[in-house]
Write a protein that holds these residues in place. Structure first.
Motif: not given
Length: 99
Positions: A58-62
């Motif tokens: 559930n990471l906000s960005k890559y």
């Protein structure tokens, strides 16, 4: 016994083959010695993981800096492989977050 690795996570995939799920992480590492690795920039590598690891992302960005919990697993040809069983996102330092 698990090991912990820190790296940048660039993405993940989940595939369903004959009713069985296979998940992978795509991690990157900056090239330090261009001649040794015959590459420039970022080297992207694929690592197997549990489907639960994929679903828990559930990471906000890559790309995202993560701490991965890895166990050693026998791979093709009797070689040693790495298999991720848990990923924890790392918080960006406050100074970097304010830029």
């Amino acid at each position: 016994m698990n090991q912990v690795m820190n790296f940048d996570l660039y993405g993940a995939s989940l595939a369903d083959v004959d009713g069985r799920q296979y998940a992978s992480l795509f991690v990157g590492q900056a090239v330090e010695d261009e001649k040794e690795e015959s590459a420039k920039g970022i080297v992207i590598m694929k690592m197997s993981c549990d489907p639960e690891v994929y679903q828990s992302l559930n990471l906000s960005k890559y790309p995202a800096s993560v701490e991965a919990h890895i166990r050693l697993k026998k791979a093709a040809g009797g070689k040693m492989g790495q298999h991720c069983v848990k990923v924890v996102g790392k918080q960006a330092p406050a100074a970097a977050a304010s830029k």
